[in-house]
Design a protein around this motif. Structure first.
Motif: not given
Length: 251
Positions: A28-30, A19-22, A56-61, A98-105
């Motif tokens: 932001v596209e990627k 279980y997790g929360v993104s 808030s600074n454009g980085v996902g978690a 996570v590395k397969r997510w479309d919205n992350i680099d």
């Protein structure tokens, strides 16, 4: 937060569910992403503030509950089934997802681990060097195997269960680290690392982080005066800010 897209994301692996929360920034596209691994008996919520600051600074978690890693875990497994190595499997499964997510680099995935989650992150990073851009460790508990092997020096001395800090561990936890030398399984990760360590930490003491830092080619050890195992609000805020800076410098 109006600029944050927050979603529950579950991940299946090894017959169990994580279980997790993104936390992802809008518009932001990627984006680069930080995967947060909590400590002993912690949870994904331990890093809510850090994640919101990053967004808030454009980085996902992505923050998740280790399977069996807490009495409050929403992931699979009993606490008596958890080991450092089931947690490493969990983290590797998270990296794969996570590395397969479309919205992350996918070229900019960072690991952040606190205490036991710091040790687990270090173990995973050595195996997944190509998938991880950089690593941040918050009072990492490199001491775990040594501490428990001193407590239970022989296999015969290991109990079926052991209760510590409100959580019950099983025999498998101790058997899996019997004779295990952490420092023979870390140090290969050849990208930038930042370690946050309090000089008043009496659980994962400064000398453990100093010893570990000597194994890595690119590591900075940031010592926080007066902080223990669990930082103050001001200390945690500084960690969040430095995490964001670390990501921005390394992408």
């Amino acid at each position: 937060m109006n600029d944050c897209i927050k979603n529950v994301v579950t991940i299946e692996h090894h017959g169990r569910e994580i279980y997790g929360v993104s936390y992802m920034p809008k518009h932001v596209e990627k984006c680069p992403v930080v995967i947060f691994s909590h400590g002993y008996n912690g949870s994904n919520a331990d890093f809510t503030m850090n994640s919101e600051y990053l967004v808030s600074n454009g980085v996902g978690a992505y923050c998740f509950d280790f399977c069996g890693g807490s009495v409050n875990s929403k992931s699979g497994l009993k606490t008596t089934e958890m080991t450092l190595f089931t947690e490493k499997e969990d983290l590797c499964a998270v990296i794969d997802q996570v590395k397969r997510w479309d919205n992350i680099d996918a070229d900019n995935i960072f690991l952040f681990g606190g205490s036991q989650g710091g040790l687990v992150s270090a173990l995973a990073a050595d195996e997944r060097i190509d998938d991880v851009k950089g690593m941040l460790l918050l009072f990492p508990a490199f001491c775990i195997a040594d501490d428990w092997n001193q407590r239970y020096p022989t296999l015969e001395s290991i109990p079926d269960t052991h209760e510590m800090w409100g959580m019950t561990l099983g025999r498998t936890f101790f058997e899996s680290i019997h004779g295990y030398d952490v420092f023979r399984h870390i140090g290969k990760f050849d990208k930038n690392i930042l370690i946050f360590q309090g000089d008043q930490d009496e659980i994962a003491t400064l000398d453990w982080s100093m010893r570990a830092s000597k194994l890595y080619p690119y590591v900075k050890l940031e010592v926080f005066p007066g902080e223990g195992h669990g930082f103050s609000e001001a200390g945690n805020r500084r960690v969040a800010e430095m995490t964001c800076e670390f990501v921005k410098v390394n992408i």
